[in-house]
Motif scaffolding. Structure first.
Motif, short mmCIF file in Angstrom:
data_model
loop_
_atom_site.label_atom_id
_atom_site.label_comp_id
_atom_site.label_asym_id
_atom_site.label_seq_id
_atom_site.Cartn_x
_atom_site.Cartn_y
_atom_site.Cartn_z
N HIS A 64 0.68 -1.40 -0.08
CA HIS A 64 -0.02 -0.13 0.03
C HIS A 64 0.72 1.35 0.00
CE1 HIS A 64 -3.40 2.81 1.05
NE2 HIS A 64 -2.58 3.10 2.07
N THR A 65 1.81 1.32 0.79
CA THR A 65 2.71 2.47 0.71
C THR A 65 3.46 2.75 -0.41
OG1 THR A 65 2.73 2.10 3.44
CG2 THR A 65 4.68 3.42 2.30
N TYR A 66 4.00 1.68 -0.99
CA TYR A 66 4.65 1.59 -2.31
C TYR A 66 3.96 2.23 -3.51
CZ TYR A 66 7.28 -0.07 -6.43
OH TYR A 66 7.72 -0.30 -7.79
N ARG A 67 2.67 1.62 -3.37
CA ARG A 67 1.76 2.24 -4.65
C ARG A 67 1.44 3.61 -4.08
NH1 ARG A 67 -2.39 -2.32 -6.84
NH2 ARG A 67 -0.64 -3.64 -7.57
N GLY A 68 1.11 4.05 -3.04
CA GLY A 68 0.87 5.37 -2.51
C GLY A 68 2.14 6.37 -2.86
N SER A 69 3.63 6.01 -2.63
CA SER A 69 4.55 6.79 -3.06
C SER A 69 4.70 7.07 -4.56
CB SER A 69 5.70 6.15 -2.42
OG SER A 69 6.02 4.86 -3.07
N LEU A 70 4.36 5.85 -5.20
CA LEU A 70 4.33 6.07 -6.55
C LEU A 70 3.32 7.00 -7.17
CD1 LEU A 70 4.68 2.33 -7.83
CD2 LEU A 70 6.22 4.15 -7.98
N GLU A 71 2.00 6.99 -6.57
CA GLU A 71 1.01 8.03 -6.95
C GLU A 71 1.52 9.53 -6.65
OE1 GLU A 71 -2.77 4.98 -6.24
OE2 GLU A 71 -2.60 6.71 -4.96
N ARG A 72 1.96 9.58 -5.30
CA ARG A 72 2.34 11.09 -4.98
C ARG A 72 3.61 11.51 -5.78
NH1 ARG A 72 1.68 8.47 0.04
NH2 ARG A 72 3.71 7.97 0.23
N ALA A 73 4.52 10.61 -6.17
CA ALA A 73 5.54 10.89 -7.00
C ALA A 73 5.30 11.46 -8.35
CB ALA A 73 6.63 10.10 -7.28
N ARG A 74 4.12 10.78 -8.96
CA ARG A 74 3.70 10.93 -10.36
C ARG A 74 2.78 12.35 -10.22
NH1 ARG A 74 4.91 10.66 -15.35
NH2 ARG A 74 3.35 9.94 -16.92
N GLN A 75 2.11 12.47 -9.16
CA GLN A 75 1.35 14.10 -9.07
C GLN A 75 2.28 14.93 -8.96
OE1 GLN A 75 -0.98 13.86 -5.32
NE2 GLN A 75 -2.13 15.65 -5.97
N ASP A 76 3.34 14.79 -7.96
CA ASP A 76 4.32 15.86 -8.04
C ASP A 76 4.89 16.18 -9.36
OD1 ASP A 76 4.10 16.05 -5.52
OD2 ASP A 76 5.51 14.96 -4.55
N GLN A 77 5.33 15.11 -9.98
CA GLN A 77 5.98 15.32 -11.50
C GLN A 77 5.15 16.25 -12.38
OE1 GLN A 77 6.42 12.09 -13.60
NE2 GLN A 77 8.21 12.77 -15.12
N VAL A 78 3.68 15.81 -12.28
CA VAL A 78 2.78 16.54 -13.25
C VAL A 78 2.73 18.03 -12.68
CG1 VAL A 78 0.20 16.58 -13.81
CG2 VAL A 78 1.67 14.41 -14.00
N SER A 153 -6.04 22.87 -10.40
CA SER A 153 -6.54 21.71 -9.55
C SER A 153 -5.30 20.89 -9.65
CB SER A 153 -7.79 20.95 -9.97
OG SER A 153 -7.58 20.70 -11.50
N ASN A 154 -5.14 19.84 -8.66
CA ASN A 154 -3.98 18.83 -8.79
C ASN A 154 -4.40 17.73 -8.10
OD1 ASN A 154 -1.62 17.46 -9.32
ND2 ASN A 154 -0.44 18.62 -8.12
N GLU A 155 -4.67 16.52 -8.81
CA GLU A 155 -5.35 15.43 -8.05
C GLU A 155 -5.06 14.26 -8.56
OE1 GLU A 155 -9.83 16.04 -10.04
OE2 GLU A 155 -9.56 16.05 -7.93
N ILE A 156 -5.32 13.21 -7.70
CA ILE A 156 -5.08 11.60 -8.30
C ILE A 156 -6.49 11.08 -8.18
CG2 ILE A 156 -4.16 9.32 -7.81
CD1 ILE A 156 -2.27 10.81 -8.94
N ARG A 157 -6.70 10.55 -9.22
CA ARG A 157 -8.32 9.71 -9.10
C ARG A 157 -8.07 8.46 -10.33
NH1 ARG A 157 -13.40 13.38 -10.05
NH2 ARG A 157 -12.54 14.00 -8.12
N ASP A 158 -8.48 7.34 -10.12
CA ASP A 158 -8.49 6.28 -10.57
C ASP A 158 -7.30 5.81 -11.37
OD1 ASP A 158 -11.06 5.86 -9.90
OD2 ASP A 158 -12.00 6.96 -11.83
N LEU A 179 -3.39 18.76 -18.03
CA LEU A 179 -2.29 17.87 -18.15
C LEU A 179 -2.90 16.21 -17.63
CD1 LEU A 179 -0.53 20.62 -17.31
CD2 LEU A 179 1.44 18.97 -18.10
N ALA A 180 -2.67 15.08 -18.05
CA ALA A 180 -2.86 14.03 -17.36
C ALA A 180 -1.99 13.12 -17.51
CB ALA A 180 -4.38 13.69 -17.88
N ALA A 181 -1.69 12.29 -16.55
CA ALA A 181 -0.63 11.12 -16.70
C ALA A 181 -1.02 9.99 -15.94
CB ALA A 181 0.69 11.59 -16.06
N THR A 182 -0.89 8.75 -16.57
CA THR A 182 -1.24 7.65 -15.90
C THR A 182 -0.13 7.21 -14.79
OG1 THR A 182 -2.16 6.81 -17.92
CG2 THR A 182 -1.84 5.25 -16.33
N VAL A 183 -0.57 6.55 -13.75
CA VAL A 183 0.28 6.12 -12.80
C VAL A 183 0.42 4.57 -13.16
CG1 VAL A 183 0.87 5.78 -10.18
CG2 VAL A 183 -0.39 7.84 -11.13
N SER A 184 1.85 4.30 -13.04
CA SER A 184 2.01 2.92 -13.56
C SER A 184 2.53 2.06 -12.31
CB SER A 184 3.08 2.63 -14.49
OG SER A 184 4.32 3.22 -14.04
#
Length: 637
Positions: A64-78, A153-158, A179-184
């Motif tokens: 859970h933490t690993y996926r959360g860190s990937l989402e936050r990193a992608r959000q910060d990058q965007v 706005s700047n958010e993570i969804r789905d 902008l939109a980016a997919t979290v892998s």
């Protein structure tokens, strides 16, 4: 003993009472062994369940933490890409270069793996897009659509990181960058985490099984030792009665050896205690010696001949001698200060019964000065020592006292000068102001300038107090720099003219707007310009030049004054520090201006640097990021 006899088939054989007692003891031993085995099994099962549960929760939480860190990193990058791309697109669109704008969007989408990057106008139509979608405008429209850019706005969804950046195109109107980016989520990394966690779990279970088997074997011997301990607690003192069979393993052997040493230990205990009490504090043993060694002050216990009976570790450090070499030595062999030696000899010899304190100033081989405070006090008559000496390092305290006294003296002088000028010009205004309009105007201008000067001095002092308390805060508003430089020109032109110094402002045709605290930026510039005018002799030149460089506002304050030595380039930014040049001894100053200016600019994310040569002049360069986001990134770096 009366035997119990039975005859014939089916009757028990002869059994004495001792045999019955032995059988009961054997049964009790079997019962204890079964109880120990059951207890060991229960404990092992409980530990296994806890370990499995902990590993399961750990695996889930790690994933859970690993996926959360990937989402936050992608959000910060965007967010970073959107902010930087938006700041780049505004001037490009303002110049009408649609080709460059589309190239920037395509490069950003390709470089950062964006699923979508669109530039839309207020009517919703796309002016540039990457990653799919049609263009509603093939060229930049002559009549810019009316409307607003929208809400950022700047958010993570789905599993998608999205961002909306409102733009303001110079000379045209609002626009929106989407902008939109997919979290892998790398499948291999997830499996590596899970395999690693459960591999550790398997190793832990194997270790637990081995430990359980070993504990089970050892618990039998521990059970026998526990029985012996119970007997010991009941008052049994015989070693023979407390001995257990050696068949129970290493613990039983160790227990029997301990019993064999018990009597010898009891015999030596009294002798050891007597030896400790006889040695007393002279050897630093026991709790008292440990407490004295833990002290940061040096402690010496002297006899009536001024010989050292005891010294703690700190005393050895202060006297630059090993503690073992101090004992038995005369105090005069270690203290080369006559005043300190006389005070110690007076107290230890019984000439005075009052506490005495003497300060001892000395220099190291490297030339560093330190101040030690030596306190001598007589001890009680029934103690073996005649005096106790406490040594403390008060160097920092004295330095702080000297800095505070110097600051008070300088601040008093700095405050007195504007107050004296205000009083004199008020008297002139009262006496001659009504009859001569020119004198009245001059007096009012001088009083206004001195009041502003007084306000700046008090503001500097308050700002230093806020910095020391950690409460200095920076506001972030739009600061029109042309107004700031106009204020600098008005405040210092008269002062430069009175000193016959050429004061020039070299500014570009259009000055940028900076996000920051206007009052603090003005304070920093005032200190830099005032410092240049103060240390530039008559006939010199002070030049203030501003330019924009890579998103920063850069201001150079240059003079052709006395200059500053290279080894003092950083020291002059310390509080209360003033250069050692003898030519400035008659020039007043608090030593706070440059320190406060650099601190204020660093809180804005910038810095102040210095280039100077003796007798050629100095250039102080102030660099401030113009945007709040750039300031925050600079402070974080």
């Amino acid at each position: 003993m009366r035997p119990w006899i039975g005859r014939g088939k089916g009757y028990p054989v002869t059994q004495t009472r001792d045999q019955k007692s032995g059988s009961a003891a054997a049964a009790a031993g079997m019962k204890r062994r079964v109880g120990v085995d059951a207890l060991a099994g229960s404990v092992g099962l409980a530990l296994g369940i806890v370990l499995i549960g902990a590993l399961s929760v750990s695996a889930w939480w790690t994933l859970h933490t690993y996926r959360g860190s990937l989402e936050r990193a992608r959000q910060d990058q965007v967010r970073i890409v959107g902010s930087m791309l938006g700041e780049t697109l505004e001037p490009v669109l303002g110049n009408g270069d649609l080709t460059e704008a589309r190239r920037l969007i395509a490069d950003a989408a390709l470089t950062h793996g964006l699923a979508e990057c669109r530039l839309t106008l207020p009517d919703g139509g796309a002016l540039a897009a990457a990653g799919g979608g049609t263009l509603a405008h093939q060229t930049i429209p002559d009549a810019w659509p009316a409307g607003e850019a929208g809400i950022p706005s700047n958010e993570i969804r789905d599993g998608r990181a999205t961002m909306r950046v409102p733009l303001v195109v110079p000379g045209r109107g609002p626009a929106t960058l989407e902008l939109a980016a997919t979290v892998s989520y790398p499948l291999l990394a997830d499996r590596e985490v899970q395999v690693g966690v459960f591999g550790i779990g398997a190793a832990g279970m194997a270790g637990l099984a081995v430990a359980f088997a070993s504990v089970r074997r050892r618990l039998r011997g521990l059970g026998a030792i526990r029985g012996a301990l119970s007997a010991l607690g009941s008052g049994e003192t015989s070693a023979d009665a407390l001995t257990v069979t050696r068949a129970f393993g290493e613990e039983a052997t160790a227990w029997n050896n301990l019993l064999a040493e018990r009597e010898a230990w009891r015999r030596t205990q009294v002798l050891q205690k007597a030896a400790d009490e006889t040695a007393g504090p002279a050897q630093g043993s026991g709790a008292l010696g440990a407490a004295l060694d833990a002290m940061w002050q040096g402690v010496l216990l002297l006899d009536d001949k001024c010989r050292v009976m005891y010294a703690n570790g700190a005393a050895g450090v202060f006297l630059k001698t090993k503690r073992d070499a101090i004992a038995g030595e005369h105090v005069a062999m270690m203290i080369d200060a006559p005043a300190v030696r006389e005070a110690v000899e007076a107290v230890a010899g019984g000439k005075t019964r009052q506490r005495t304190s003497v300060e001892w100033s000395r220099e190291s081989e490297q030339g560093e000065r330190s101040i030690l405070r030596v306190s001598i006090k007589p001890v009680r008559r029934d103690d073996p020592g005649a005096a106790i000496v406490i040594i403390e390092d008060v160097t920092q305290q004295r330095v702080a006292d000297e800095s505070r006294n110097a600051f008070v003296a300088q601040a008093t002088h700095e405050l007195r000068t504007p107050l004296t000028n205000i009083r004199l010009y008020i008297e002139t205004l009262v006496d001659d102001g009504e009859s001569d309009p020119a004198i009245r105007s001059q007096c009012i201008n001088v009083i206004s300038q001195e009041a502003k000067r007084l306000e700046r001095i008090v503001s500097d002092m308050l700002s230093v107090s806020e910095i020391e308390a950690g409460t200095l805060k920076i506001m972030h508003d739009d600061v029109r720099t042309e107004q700031v430089f106009e204020e600098i020109k008005q405040d210092f032109s008269i002062q430069a003219r009175d000193k016959e110094i050429e004061f020039r402002l070299e500014l570009p045709p259009k000055l940028p707007t900076v996000q920051g605290d206007r009052d603090k930026l003005v304070l920093a510039l005032h200190n830099l310009v005032g410092n240049a005018l103060k240390y530039t002799p008559s006939g010199g030149t002070v030049r203030v030049a501003a330019r924009e460089d890579g998103g920063d506002l850069v201001v150079d304050v240059t003079d052709n004054g006395i200059g500053i030595k290279a080894e003092e380039h950083e020291l002059i930014f310390d509080r209360f520090y003033r250069a050692k040049d003898k030519r400035i001894n008659q020039i007043t100053g608090s030593g706070l201006g440059l320190a406060l200016a650099r601190q204020v600019i660093r809180l804005h994310g910038g810095d102040i640097t210095l280039h100077s040569e003796i007798d050629k002049g100095s250039t102080f360069t102030m660099r401030v990021p113009m945007s709040h986001q750039t300031q925050a990134m600079a402070r974080a770096a």
